[in-house]
Design a protein around this motif. Structure first.
Motif, PDB file in Angstrom:
ATOM      1  N   SER A   1       0.633   7.514  -9.435  1.00 37.19           N
ATOM      2  CA  SER A   1      -0.805   7.234  -9.371  1.00 37.19           C
ATOM      3  C   SER A   1      -1.107   5.742  -9.278  1.00 37.19           C
ATOM      4  CB  SER A   1      -1.521   7.861 -10.564  1.00 37.19           C
ATOM      5  OG  SER A   1      -0.854   7.500 -11.746  1.00 37.19           O
ATOM      6  N   ASP A   2      -0.256   4.913  -9.927  1.00 34.95           N
ATOM      7  CA  ASP A   2      -0.562   3.475  -9.837  1.00 34.95           C
ATOM      8  C   ASP A   2      -0.326   2.942  -8.430  1.00 34.95           C
ATOM      9  OD1 ASP A   2       1.989   4.128 -10.303  1.00 34.95           O
ATOM     10  OD2 ASP A   2       2.481   2.441 -11.622  1.00 34.95           O
ATOM     11  N   ALA A   3       0.767   3.402  -7.806  1.00 34.77           N
ATOM     12  CA  ALA A   3       1.038   3.003  -6.428  1.00 34.77           C
ATOM     13  C   ALA A   3      -0.072   3.513  -5.514  1.00 34.77           C
ATOM     14  CB  ALA A   3       2.380   3.554  -5.973  1.00 34.77           C
ATOM     15  N   TYR A   4      -0.553   4.704  -5.870  1.00 35.27           N
ATOM     16  CA  TYR A   4      -1.592   5.338  -5.069  1.00 35.27           C
ATOM     17  C   TYR A   4      -2.884   4.522  -5.115  1.00 35.27           C
ATOM     18  CZ  TYR A   4      -4.414   9.272  -3.346  1.00 35.27           C
ATOM     19  OH  TYR A   4      -5.240  10.074  -2.621  1.00 35.27           O
ATOM     20  N   SER A   5      -3.234   4.095  -6.335  1.00 31.28           N
ATOM     21  CA  SER A   5      -4.498   3.342  -6.434  1.00 31.28           C
ATOM     22  C   SER A   5      -4.364   1.976  -5.763  1.00 31.28           C
ATOM     23  CB  SER A   5      -4.914   3.186  -7.905  1.00 31.28           C
ATOM     24  OG  SER A   5      -3.818   2.720  -8.652  1.00 31.28           O
ATOM     25  N   LYS A   6      -3.158   1.388  -5.838  1.00 31.19           N
ATOM     26  CA  LYS A   6      -2.930   0.106  -5.153  1.00 31.19           C
ATOM     27  C   LYS A   6      -3.137   0.270  -3.664  1.00 31.19           C
ATOM     28  CE  LYS A   6       0.168  -2.537  -7.974  1.00 31.19           C
ATOM     29  NZ  LYS A   6       1.575  -2.562  -8.349  1.00 31.19           N
ATOM     30  N   LEU A   7      -2.598   1.381  -3.182  1.00 33.76           N
ATOM     31  CA  LEU A   7      -2.686   1.669  -1.753  1.00 33.76           C
ATOM     32  C   LEU A   7      -4.145   1.765  -1.329  1.00 33.76           C
ATOM     33  CD1 LEU A   7      -0.648   2.366   0.517  1.00 33.76           C
ATOM     34  CD2 LEU A   7      -1.060   4.757  -0.007  1.00 33.76           C
TER      35      LEU A   7
ATOM     36  N   GLU B   1      -6.689   0.494  -2.845  1.00 30.60           N
ATOM     37  CA  GLU B   1      -7.391  -0.782  -3.000  1.00 30.60           C
ATOM     38  C   GLU B   1      -7.058  -1.758  -1.886  1.00 30.60           C
ATOM     39  OE1 GLU B   1      -6.099  -1.912  -6.839  1.00 30.60           O
ATOM     40  OE2 GLU B   1      -7.342  -0.408  -7.829  1.00 30.60           O
ATOM     41  N   SER B   2      -5.886  -1.595  -1.289  1.00 34.53           N
ATOM     42  CA  SER B   2      -5.424  -2.572  -0.299  1.00 34.53           C
ATOM     43  C   SER B   2      -6.391  -2.714   0.868  1.00 34.53           C
ATOM     44  CB  SER B   2      -4.047  -2.170   0.212  1.00 34.53           C
ATOM     45  OG  SER B   2      -4.161  -0.997   0.976  1.00 34.53           O
TER      46      SER B   2
ATOM     47  N   CYS C   1       4.215  10.446  -4.865  1.00 37.11           N
ATOM     48  CA  CYS C   1       3.619   9.114  -5.026  1.00 37.11           C
ATOM     49  C   CYS C   1       3.082   9.001  -6.436  1.00 37.11           C
ATOM     50  CB  CYS C   1       2.490   8.940  -4.004  1.00 37.11           C
ATOM     51  SG  CYS C   1       1.753   7.317  -4.031  1.00 37.11           S
TER      52      CYS C   1
END
Lengths: 176, 1056
Positions: free
Chosen positions: B958-964, B966-967, B956
């Motif tokens: 890191s940007d996708a991870y932080s989006k996840l 934050e969701s 994964c």
């Protein structure tokens, strides 16, 4: 008889090592020795026979039959015996050249030439006869002097351990 | 004229001749060198004269001096002069001298070509003969080329004397000038049928030598040789031919059948022992090549031979021949064990060494102890260190061969090793030491015993080092100290050992051993502290220990060896600090122990190589383009920076070198890998290399080693290996007896838990002997994703083959279940395959499927077939059965298992709900087939599906991870782990490895991790560590699943 190229120092070293290995062995042990480092490692073996104070050592590679070589040494010694008439240690010491000539009729360049004793003796005798005829009259005085020289030593020692019979480390496997 | 001759010879008679020289040397024993140097001066004078007789005499003497080791190459030209004399007498002297003194590098040889050619064509056959003899010794490629034609003509000379010499010398010519072989061969072949036996013999000699180098090309001559063999009476020729046939038969099996009869005839008719022996030898070769069911035949010949040849040399040859048979028919040699053991008693070293070689190939589980016992007796008796050292290495070789395959009792082996340390003056101390280390590390069950032995050894160290510098054997102390330190938890009295390790005498040991002493003293110290802290009465002891170290260590701090000095001063400061803490009554044991925590596992030698390069990573691409410079600059740098850049240099500085062939690349890759592996500063960041650390945990739980309780674990004092021999016998007896009481299960359980094999009652077979311990080969660390099918596995002789196999066993249960599903057979069932679930993993393609890999290993000695695997389905999980099968039908395992074989099968389960872990009950039914009967058996087992097994390692960003995160869809949960004292990256690796997570980002002691379930649940972890406390904050869209996974993570860490 050296059939491999080696300098004198290595030769002496091999002779010393061989003598060292062979001379310390018991009477009733087998006549084979796995070679030391100098004679070419495990491929080669020392095969020897022991006669009174003399060791006859052959170094052979794996293509030779061990027992065959033992027989060959026997033939060699018997031939020497015939040629020198009851050969003794001193005959070999003082007549190295003759020993070489006899051996040359048996082993040539590290390969066995002839194993039939009678044949060897015929050839050796024929060559000696030729030598004598060549010397003729001119040779007579020299022979006389030589006889006189020998007479000067009435009690010529007959039984000295000469240590190393370096003449006979014929290196049969000369194929490298 | 006549007068002149006479005068010349009168002059001559006062010169020294050879006999005078020899006599003179013998009379000057004391100053031989001086005497000889005067002789050499005389000879030099003589060589200057014109008279050829004087020269010849001088050369003759030189030949003798050369034989004594003096360099006479300076006289080479004079030798040539004498060679060219017209008289045979002198010619012979000249050629003899040449044959002794000339080498290929002697430059005057090129002057001899014409002289030799003249002699070869001389009417006198002896002139020719002498020339041929001499030439055979000093032939050079040039001479061979120039004279090949002349010699070939001589091969058809009228005189057999010349013919045989010419034939024989052709071999030398072939060697130096191979082109001559083709034209000369037909004539050589013709000479095989020469009427003269001497010529025939020479031809046979030459062809045999040629054939030895390349037997294949001479197969066509076989019929000719066959004829010679049946007609010739010359033993020498027969021996040569028979030896040649021995070399030819492996190439042409049909030849063998034909040979048997004439050979047997010869065996019965000849009186020559040499010929008999060679016949037997070839018969053996023939039988081996036929490899038909005739081994008994060869053995019988062999035995009769070696028996009736009890005298002198034949024993040696008999043994030599046996070693040949051993390679193909070990059984038939094993039956002569007694005879061979007898040979060990022989006076002759050659024979003993041969016998030792044979023994190596003869040992089995059954006779190992007996043979080694016998060898130990010889070690005691042996005179001469060389032979004793040979014995020692052989004992160790024999015992350790093929991964200790033949050792059934390691306590016995340790005691053998300890006994060997008592050998005086051996130079194989390091060998014994490495064996001790190897066994202690790999055979876990033996550690307690080994430690006890090593402690005794340390205590008696003065015996080993008594005669100062009995070099070599003190190496053993290295092993002893390390074992005592590393496995100090097994020590009965660590204090005593610690004291022994700090004796002043230790300072006389070699530096590297002292270093180990110091380091391990510290480990022992830690153990002592742990043992005594907390109990008020014992705190004094702990403090005394610190004082002891403080008192003794300064001795080592003064050591001249840097390693010792450094370690000692480091530890000294540490102990001083600890002492301060102790005086304040602070508990320090935990922390001190932590210094030495973690277990060292043996690593398979090829482990590193087997880590596959992750996809998309090209190790040969430069991360940063190397700075480009001018050509000359590069040159300068190259010479300077050689040590740093090693082989890489030329590649990146000069673009035109970039096309390097694959091999070279591979080689460089290896070099780099090795460098990285050895470089402590190289951060092993890829998940694959991190996982290496993980195996330690999995390994802990593989109950491979089982302790045989029938052997008492403690033997006081120095061990006596003999006791073990006795015990072993008793044990075997008992096993036998046990076997008869098949129904008495209780007793059996007590004796050998579940590991018993029940052969048919009959003679004890090899497999019946159960080892008391098992070598823990599986614990050699291998990267989890190592490729089991590496190309080097193809080498059947690879000693690591068995280890390379390890990964599939080793990773048992990875990521699934702690302890891994190791389904030992039910205790009451001794005839059982051994089941091991090596992997349970979600199916990537189908969100509701889980694949279970099971390894079936047949540990009994009967054939197992018709295995049926069945699981009792639960509501949630179902074994997927083929269409048409009922819900309770078992699945047929698609293979059968011969004894000792293992195989892997996969089963697919469909799972509906992955939130909860679950256990499934199952049974395996199978048929055990013995020689005369077959029985139906059953094995119950449980399958444990953890929630982790539903997770799939998914990378994964890191940007996708932080989006996840934050969701806000994810629900949180957290976990705290106390007392985790392992490095952070180990910890992360452990989570990645066992729980299928991947690291998204890591900053210092904080890391974020991600994983996904087969049904698409996201799972995020934030792992932080501080002071042995690890906190994990987790988020997941399925709280149930998250809770269970966290529980499993907790379990993983509680077990380490």
């Amino acid at each position: 008889m050296w059939t491999l190229e080696r300098n004198e120092d290595t030769e002496q070293q091999i002779i010393r090592e061989t003598f060292h290995l062979v001379s310390k062995r018991d009477e009733n042990v087998c006549n084979f020795l796995e070679g030391g480092m100098l004679i070419g490692g495990s491929e080669n073996r020392l095969i020897y026979r022991h006669y009174a104070t003399l060791y006859f050592v052959f170094c052979v590679d794996s293509s030779e039959s061990e027992l065959g070589i033992l027989d060959l040494i026997q033939v060699f010694v018997e031939t020497l015996d015939k040629c020198f008439e009851n050969v003794c240690e001193l005959d070999l010491i003082f007549h190295v050249d003759k020993v070489h000539n006899i051996l040359a009729e048996m082993v040539m360049g590290g390969m066995v030439l002839e194993t039939n004793m009678n044949e060897i003796i015929i050839q050796v005798d024929a060559q000696n006869k030729m030598e004598k005829s060549e010397a003729g009259i001119a040779g007579a005085p020299a022979r006389a002097v030589s006889a006189v020289k020998n007479m000067n030593l009435p009690e010529m020692p007959r039984n000295i351990n000469i240590g190393d019979i370096s003449i006979k480390v014929p290196n049969l496997p000369s194929f490298k | 004229m006549a007068l002149k001759i006479v005068k010349g010879s009168i002059d001559r008679m006062f010169d020294k001749n050879l006999q005078d020289l020899v006599r003179g040397i013998r009379n000057h024993k004391e100053d031989e060198a001086k005497y000889i140097s005067t002789c050499i001066d005389e000879i030099k004078q003589e060589l200057k004269q014109d008279n050829i007789a004087v020269k010849a005499n001088a050369v003759c003497k030189l030949t003798y001096l050369q034989m004594l080791g003096y360099d006479v190459s300076w006289a080479a030209f004079n030798i040539v002069e004498v060679m060219s004399s017209s008289k045979f007498t002198y010619k012979r002297i000249g050629y003899l001298a040449a044959s002794q003194c000339f080498h290929e590098s002697t430059d005057v040889i090129m002057l001899t070509t014409n002289q030799i050619r003249k002699d070869l064509s001389s009417p006198n056959q002896y002139d020719t003969g002498v020339a041929l003899t001499g030439l055979s010794c000093f032939v050079t490629p040039d001479l061979a080329r120039d004279l090949a034609n002349d010699i070939m003509t001589l091969m058809s000379h009228t005189k057999p004397y010349i013919r045989k010499k010419a034939v024989l010398i052709m071999y030398k010519v072939f060697l130096k000038y191979p082109e001559s072989l083709r034209p000369a061969f037909p004539r050589l072949k013709e000479k095989l049928e020469d009427p003269d036996p001497g010529v025939q013999s020479a031809a046979v000699n030459v062809i045999c030598e040629l054939a030895r180098r390349n037997p294949k090309n001479y197969l066509s001559l076989a019929p000719l040789f066959f004829k010679l063999m049946t007609s010739s009476t010359n033993n020498w020729v027969l021996i040569k031919i028979i030896k040649l046939f021995g070399a030819l038969t492996p190439l042409e099996p049909r030849l063998g059948k034909k040979l048997i009869e004439p050979l047997t005839n010869l065996i019965h008719s000849t009186s020559a022992m040499s010929l008999l022996y060679e016949c037997v030898n070839t018969v053996i070769a023939v039988l081996i090549s036929l490899s038909s069911g005739m081994p008994n035949h060869s053995a019988s010949i062999q035995v009769s031979f070696s028996r009736h040849a009890h005298t002198f040399s034949l024993k040696y040859l008999g043994l030599l021949a046996m070693s040949k048979i051993l390679k193909t028919h070990p059984k038939s040699v094993q039956s002569h064990k007694d005879l061979i053991l007898q040979c060990l008693d022989d006076k002759d070293e050659s024979i003993r060494l041969r016998a030792l070689d044979l023994l190596y190939g003869m040992v089995s589980k059954k006779n190992l102890m007996e043979i080694v016992k016998k060898l130990m007796l010889h070690v005691d008796k042996a005179e001469g260190t060389t032979y004793r050292d040979e014995l020692l290495t052989k004992i160790i070789d024999i015992c350790s061969q093929s991964n200790y395959q033949y050792i059934t009792n390691f306590e016995w082996y340790i005691s053998i090793l300890v006994e060997l340390t008592r050998l005086e003056g051996t130079r194989h101390g390091h060998l014994i030491a490495s064996q001790m280390l190897d066994v202690a590390i790999r055979v876990k069950a033996i550690r307690a015993f080994a430690v006890a032995q090593m402690a005794t050894l340390l205590d008696n160290a003065h015996l080993l080092t008594g005669n100062t510098q009995r070099n070599g054997i003190c190496e053993v102390l290295y092993a002893a100290a390390w074992i005592c330190g590393e496995f100090s938890e097994h020590l009965e009295e660590p204090m005593v050992t610690l004291e022994a390790m700090l004796r002043p005498k230790v300072a006389t040991l070699p530096g590297h051993i002292q270093a180990v002493y110091v380091q391990n003293a510290a480990k022992l110290f830690a153990t002592v502290l742990r043992g005594h802290e907390g109990v008020p009465a014992d705190s004094m002891v702990a403090q005394e220990t610190s004082q002891l170290l403080i008192d003794r260590l300064p001795l080592f701090v003064q050591s001249s060896n840097l390693e010792v000095q450094e370690r000692a001063s480091c530890i000294l400061q540490l102990v001083k600090y600890i002492q301060k803490l102790q005086q304040k009554d602070v508990e320090v044991a935990e922390e001190v122990t932590a210094l030495f925590a973690g277990e060292l596992n043996p690593v398979a030698p090829k482990a590193q190589k087997k880590v596959p390069v992750p996809e998309g990573l090209d190790l040969d691409v430069w991360i940063n383009e190397p700075p480009s410079g001018s050509e000359s600059e590069d040159e300068g740098r190259k010479s300077k920076g050689k040590a740093v850049f090693a082989k890489e240099e030329s590649r990146h500085t000069k673009p035109r070198y970039t096309e390097v062939d694959e091999k070279e690349l591979a080689k460089r890759r290896e070099v780099r890998k090795a460098e990285q592996a050895n470089n402590p500063f190289y951060i092993k960041a890829s998940p694959s290399s991190q996982k290496v650390y993980q195996d330690g945990v999995g390994v802990e739980h593989i109950p491979v080693v089982q302790i045989d309780l029938s052997v008492p674990l403690k033997v006081p004092g120095m061990p006596m290996s003999d006791q073990y021999v006795k015990l072993e016998e008793e044990r075997r007896e008992r096993n036998k007896a046990d076997k008869k009481k098949k129904k008495d299960k209780k007793k059996r359980e007590k004796g050998e838990k579940g590991r018993r094999r029940r052969g048919d009652s009959g003679p004890e077979s090899e497999e019946d002997i159960t080892p008391a311990h098992m070598v823990d080969i599986v614990t050699e660390e291998m990267p989890e994703n190592a490729l089991p099918s590496d190309d080097d596995d193809k080498d059947p002789n690879d000693p690591h083959k068995s280890i390379c196999w390890a990964p599939c066993v080793n990773t048992a249960g990875y990521g699934v279940d702690q302890p891994p599903l190791y389904l030992s057979p039910h205790p009451s069932l001794s005839l059982a395959p051994h089941l091991q679930v090596c992997d349970i993993q979600g199916n990537l393609q189908d969100g509701s499927q889980v694949v279970v890999s099971v390894i079936f290993e047949n540990k009994c000695d009967s054939f197992i077939k018709s295995m049926e695997f069945n699981v009792l389905d639960s509501l949630n999980s179902k074994l997927q059965r083929p269409d048409g099968a009922g819900p309770h039908d078992g699945l047929i395992v698609p293979f059968q298992l011969p004894p000792g074989i293992s195989n892997e099968a996969r089963f697919i389960f469909s799972v509906q709900n992955i939130v909860m872990p679950q256990k499934l009950k199952g049974t395996l039914t199978f048929i055990v087939k013995t020689d005369d009967s077959s029985t139906h058996e059953k094995l119950d087992f449980k399958l444990h599906f953890t929630c982790t097994s539903y997770l799939i390692t998914t990378p994964c960003y890191s940007d996708a991870y932080s989006k996840l995160l934050e969701s806000g869809d994810l629900k949180g949960c957290s976990l705290k782990l106390e007392g985790v004292n392992q490095p952070f990256h180990h910890l992360l690796a452990r989570i990645c490895f066992h729980h299928h997570f991947s690291v998204v980002e890591r900053i210092d002691s904080c890391a974020s991790m991600y994983s996904r379930s087969i049904q698409g649940h996201h799972m995020c972890l934030l792992v932080k560590t501080a002071d042995q406390t690890v906190s994990i904050d987790a988020k997941c869209d399925e709280p149930g699943l998250l809770g269970n996974v966290l529980d499993e993570i907790k379990l993983t860490f509680s077990q380490c």
